[in-house]
Design an enzyme around this catalytic site. Sequence first.
Site, PDB file in Angstrom:
ATOM      1  N   LYS A 105       0.814  -1.213   0.000  1.00 32.53           N
ATOM      2  CA  LYS A 105       0.000   0.000   0.000  1.00 32.53           C
ATOM      3  C   LYS A 105       0.855   1.275   0.000  1.00 32.53           C
ATOM      4  O   LYS A 105       2.050   1.225   0.249  1.00 32.53           O
ATOM      5  CB  LYS A 105      -0.956  -0.007   1.202  1.00 32.53           C
ATOM      6  CG  LYS A 105      -2.134  -0.943   0.964  1.00 32.53           C
ATOM      7  CD  LYS A 105      -3.220  -0.799   1.990  1.00 32.53           C
ATOM      8  CE  LYS A 105      -4.364  -1.762   1.651  1.00 32.53           C
ATOM      9  NZ  LYS A 105      -5.320  -1.894   2.752  1.00 32.53           N
TER      10      LYS A 105
ATOM     11  N   ARG B 263      -2.997  -9.763   5.797  1.00 37.09           N
ATOM     12  CA  ARG B 263      -3.516  -9.904   4.429  1.00 37.09           C
ATOM     13  C   ARG B 263      -2.426  -9.433   3.474  1.00 37.09           C
ATOM     14  O   ARG B 263      -2.047  -8.263   3.506  1.00 37.09           O
ATOM     15  CB  ARG B 263      -4.780  -9.050   4.292  1.00 37.09           C
ATOM     16  CG  ARG B 263      -5.449  -9.123   2.933  1.00 37.09           C
ATOM     17  CD  ARG B 263      -6.703  -8.247   2.925  1.00 37.09           C
ATOM     18  NE  ARG B 263      -7.325  -8.232   1.620  1.00 37.09           N
ATOM     19  CZ  ARG B 263      -6.938  -7.455   0.628  1.00 37.09           C
ATOM     20  NH1 ARG B 263      -5.919  -6.630   0.785  1.00 37.09           N
ATOM     21  NH2 ARG B 263      -7.571  -7.505  -0.530  1.00 37.09           N
TER      22      ARG B 263
END
Length: 292
Positions: A232, A266
Amino acid sequence: MIPKFFDCGRYRFPTLIHGKNTRARPLVMGILNVTPDSFSDGGQFSALDAALSRAEQMIEEGVDIIDIGGESSRPGATPLSLEEELQRVIPLVYALRDCGRAISVDTYKPQVMREAILAGADMINDIHGFATQEARTIVADSDVACCIMHMQNSPMDMQREPHYENVVDEVSLFLRERSAQLMAAGLDAERICIDPGFGFGKNYEHNCQLMRSIAALEQQIGLPILIGVSRKSMIGQLTGKTVEHRMAGSLAAALYAATQGARIVRVHDVAETLDALKVWQTLSDCDTDKNV
Ligand code: 7PJ
């Protein structure tokens, strides 16, 4: 204290200590995107094929939970139609239902949740955190686990100007309220995990504050925490790297999350994350004799 088990459809994962002196590593949830733009020709068949071979690879690498997502929730992304999402996701759930790993579906649409549960999913991962009674009833009438994620605004505008008085308190309150609503709908605490939602209506500072508050959040709410920071922008901001060069940064973040008590990570890079966690787990184990 969080529940001793995380009940995920057909699977029951221990959340705490496995052996006497062995620290439990977080479960590894592998990201399986089935969006045509993530595969070469955008065709329905090749997207399914490509997703299946990626799933096979993750299984060989030792993934615990496979998280199937049909809709891109990147900042600024436009929503996908219900039909299109069903077409992308449901065949994959059927194809993977007996693969021996827990199957999660990343969706906020009640109709997709319903079909995914019928097709054999073990978990529903909702970036809108089960906002509607309809969504809560659907999961309550099944045996799937639920991940409640926090998001400020929607993917279209969430990164425009995220604002909080106190990001940790606000995220904590939201997760507590939604988990209470899910429990009121009939879910046991063993079936719920919570996620601060990194990058979903948060700037760099908000993300860092939330990362540093994993242990506090878990203690306040008493439910296992799932962390999703793989590749991210937060990792990009810290390392200066473009998305395809964020693996090392993502591994460091996963290990940090593990030290703070995250129960599920995740990730895109399953094999590498498992290697990193194994080394961390063994070295942080207090009974070294058992781990040579
Ligand atoms: C997350 C997610 C996350 C949960 C996405 C991406 C964007 N679900 N789905 N947590 N992120 N629970 O992977 O970059 O952080 S999609």
